[in-house]
Design an enzyme around this catalytic site. Structure first.
Site, PDB file in Angstrom:
ATOM      1  N   ASN A  55       0.879  -1.174   0.000  1.00  0.00           N
ATOM      2  CA  ASN A  55       0.000   0.000   0.000  1.00  0.00           C
ATOM      3  C   ASN A  55       0.915   1.222   0.000  1.00  0.00           C
ATOM      4  O   ASN A  55       1.365   1.675   1.048  1.00  0.00           O
ATOM      5  CB  ASN A  55      -0.901  -0.034   1.242  1.00  0.00           C
ATOM      6  CG  ASN A  55      -1.974   1.030   1.217  1.00  0.00           C
ATOM      7  OD1 ASN A  55      -1.864   2.021   0.496  1.00  0.00           O
ATOM      8  ND2 ASN A  55      -3.008   0.843   2.018  1.00  0.00           N
TER       9      ASN A  55
ATOM     10  N   ARG B 100      -2.032  -1.898  -3.871  1.00  0.00           N
ATOM     11  CA  ARG B 100      -3.118  -0.917  -3.891  1.00  0.00           C
ATOM     12  C   ARG B 100      -2.753   0.145  -4.916  1.00  0.00           C
ATOM     13  O   ARG B 100      -1.734   0.815  -4.801  1.00  0.00           O
ATOM     14  CB  ARG B 100      -3.304  -0.263  -2.522  1.00  0.00           C
ATOM     15  CG  ARG B 100      -4.281   0.916  -2.517  1.00  0.00           C
ATOM     16  CD  ARG B 100      -4.429   1.480  -1.117  1.00  0.00           C
ATOM     17  NE  ARG B 100      -5.230   2.685  -1.085  1.00  0.00           N
ATOM     18  CZ  ARG B 100      -4.731   3.923  -0.962  1.00  0.00           C
ATOM     19  NH1 ARG B 100      -3.422   4.098  -0.862  1.00  0.00           N
ATOM     20  NH2 ARG B 100      -5.522   4.967  -0.938  1.00  0.00           N
TER      21      ARG B 100
ATOM     22  N   HIS C  62     -10.929   5.313  -1.600  1.00  0.00           N
ATOM     23  CA  HIS C  62     -11.108   4.481  -0.397  1.00  0.00           C
ATOM     24  C   HIS C  62     -11.946   3.240  -0.693  1.00  0.00           C
ATOM     25  O   HIS C  62     -12.568   2.667   0.198  1.00  0.00           O
ATOM     26  CB  HIS C  62     -11.746   5.285   0.746  1.00  0.00           C
ATOM     27  CG  HIS C  62     -10.827   6.293   1.356  1.00  0.00           C
ATOM     28  ND1 HIS C  62     -11.239   7.575   1.693  1.00  0.00           N
ATOM     29  CD2 HIS C  62      -9.509   6.234   1.664  1.00  0.00           C
ATOM     30  CE1 HIS C  62     -10.218   8.245   2.190  1.00  0.00           C
ATOM     31  NE2 HIS C  62      -9.155   7.456   2.180  1.00  0.00           N
TER      32      HIS C  62
ATOM     33  N   ARG D 117      -5.469  18.000   3.241  1.00  0.00           N
ATOM     34  CA  ARG D 117      -6.203  18.306   2.016  1.00  0.00           C
ATOM     35  C   ARG D 117      -7.393  19.202   2.343  1.00  0.00           C
ATOM     36  O   ARG D 117      -8.047  19.032   3.376  1.00  0.00           O
ATOM     37  CB  ARG D 117      -6.686  17.037   1.328  1.00  0.00           C
ATOM     38  CG  ARG D 117      -5.582  16.135   0.821  1.00  0.00           C
ATOM     39  CD  ARG D 117      -6.171  14.887   0.206  1.00  0.00           C
ATOM     40  NE  ARG D 117      -5.157  13.880  -0.076  1.00  0.00           N
ATOM     41  CZ  ARG D 117      -5.379  12.581  -0.066  1.00  0.00           C
ATOM     42  NH1 ARG D 117      -6.595  12.120   0.222  1.00  0.00           N
ATOM     43  NH2 ARG D 117      -4.409  11.739  -0.333  1.00  0.00           N
TER      44      ARG D 117
ATOM     45  N   GLU E  57      -7.587  -2.649   4.810  1.00  0.00           N
ATOM     46  CA  GLU E  57      -7.316  -2.607   3.378  1.00  0.00           C
ATOM     47  C   GLU E  57      -6.361  -3.715   2.957  1.00  0.00           C
ATOM     48  O   GLU E  57      -6.495  -4.278   1.856  1.00  0.00           O
ATOM     49  CB  GLU E  57      -6.734  -1.239   3.004  1.00  0.00           C
ATOM     50  CG  GLU E  57      -7.736  -0.098   3.135  1.00  0.00           C
ATOM     51  CD  GLU E  57      -7.102   1.262   2.934  1.00  0.00           C
ATOM     52  OE1 GLU E  57      -7.714   2.083   2.233  1.00  0.00           O
ATOM     53  OE2 GLU E  57      -6.011   1.499   3.497  1.00  0.00           O
TER      54      GLU E  57
END
Length: 421
Positions: free
Chosen positions: A23, A104, A192, A253, A393
């Site tokens: 990832n 990922r 996501h 962000r 994940e």
């Protein structure tokens, strides 16, 4: 890049094959190692953090305490960082049956909606897509190439973070700009997705298939934060858009802002598009408003004596509350909210502030359950079930690899299908 050739099929028949998940972020690489049994068994996990800085750190946490370590490394860029990881893989005696690597990949563009083996053709397409996500895709492509050069016999699988939202209703994915840009692939994608797919599988397991088919809002709240509206197991809207910078405020962000701000700053401060992109991705959100920290834990500790920290927390909670209201309207009602991610799973006060005032939607928290980070934090009188689910994940990537390579494991195959149908 060297041409990627497909490994021999016989490799996936290795006894007790191991799957490595990667990832890659803009300044970190997270990884985990799974034994491909039924169920999958996590053997270890680790991170390389602060890539590009002088104090980059390589950590491994294993069920075998003797394998645990944390040490400083030289990682001026992702190439050096992945070199350290691959050196460790080669030196680790327990990794001789490593069979596949699952990556990922943040952006799959309009083409990729399922986990797939990485080929030269895919790499070329991802390079073409790099302008869609210049903060992540170049590094992710680099990682796949580095693994292929060092371990050419390993299967590599791309697991796309946009896949969960691939079939958004047209009205949700259209952007209100000239139509010619849609032909170039400019649309709402959402992100996501690996987390959301895992959460949907867990919701079905914990609450039953009927609940997982209801009107659901998933809130993945971490350094990156987004929400998704899900009905009948499918994403119908999501807060992030063409890039992960859109939606609610995040650690650094901005989330949604007036597009006219770019033109204003270009005129008043001579700000370039590159500088604007840096500002909205790395200097805004919780960090920009608080001027002290991008970490929610830090801001909650500071808020009583620092008005800027308090405003950053309040803005984060307010914008998420607004998004929940909007998605409840899009869903035509609400049956379940799921909180996940570092903030969503571990910050009861944030969850409480988000839910405060949403009683008109049937949302009622049980304070004791919320403070305890219980699995179900809604009151018995709440019309909406409110859950806290730990997302994973890496496990979702490992399941995706098994699916893409056709590995057996009936239980894991069923879990993957329940999460992605």
């Amino acid at each position: 890049m060297n041409k990627i050739t497909m490994p021999k099929e016989s490799l996936i028949k290795t006894a007790n094959p191991l799957i490595l998940t990667i990832n890659g972020g803009s300044s970190s690489i997270k990884f985990a190692l799974f034994e491909a049994g039924d169920p999958l068994k996590r053997i270890l996990e680790g991170t390389i953090e602060r890539i590009g800085l002088s104090n980059a750190t390589f950590r491994v946490k294993s069920s075998n305490q003797a394998d645990n370590f944390s040490r400083l490394i030289a990682a001026p860029d992702h190439t050096a960082a992945v070199g350290v990881l691959m050196d460790w893989i080669e030196q680790h005696s327990g990794l001789d049956t490593l069979t596949a690597v699952g990556h990922r990949v943040v952006h799959g563009g309009p083409k990729y909606s399922k986990p797939q083996r990485i080929t030269s053709e895919m790499v070329e397409e991802l390079q073409r897509l790099s302008p869609f996500d210049p903060e992540h895709l170049p590094e992710e492509i680099l990682l796949t190439g580095a693994f292929h050069r060092r371990f050419p016999d390993l299967h590599q699988v791309a697991c796309f973070d946009t896949a969960f939202h691939h079939n958004l209703p047209r009205v949700a994915r259209l952007l209100p700009i000239p139509r010619r840009y849609e032909e170039q692939g400019v649309r709402r994608y959402g992100f996501h997705g690996l987390s959301y797919a895992f959460l949907m599988g867990e919701l079905a397991r914990l609450a039953g298939k009927e609940s997982a088919q209801g009107r659901i809002i998933l809130a993945h709240l971490g350094n990156g934060a987004s929400l998704a509206a899900v009905h009948d197991g499918k994403s119908i809207d999501t807060s992030m858009s063409f890039t992960p910078a859109a939606g609610v405020p995040m650690s650094t962000r901005s989330g949604d802002i007036d597009p006219g701000l770019l033109w204003y700053l270009a005129r008043t401060e001579k700000m370039s598009a590159k500088q604007f992109n840096k500002m909205v991705n790395f200097q805004s959100g919780l960090l920009g408003v608080s001027e002290t920290s991008s970490d929610m834990h830090d801001l909650l500790e500071l808020e009583k004596q620092d008005d800027r920290a308090a405003e950053a927390v309040a803005l984060f909670c307010y914008q998420i509350k607004k998004c929940i209201g909007a998605f409840a309207a899009a869903l035509g009602g609400l049956d379940t909210i799921v909180f996940a991610g570092g903030i969503g799973e571990n910050a009861p006060i944030v969850r409480a502030r988000i839910c405060d005032g949403l009683e008109f939607l049937g949302i009622e928290l049980k304070e004791k359950r919320n403070v305890a980070n219980a699995g179900v934090i809604s009151a018995t009188t709440s019309r909406v079930a409110i859950r806290v689910i730990h997302t994973d994940e890496e496990l979702m990537i490992a399941r995706s690899v098994c699916h893409a390579l056709g590995l057996g494991m009936a239980n894991e195959k069923r879990k993957f299908e329940n999460a992605t149908k």
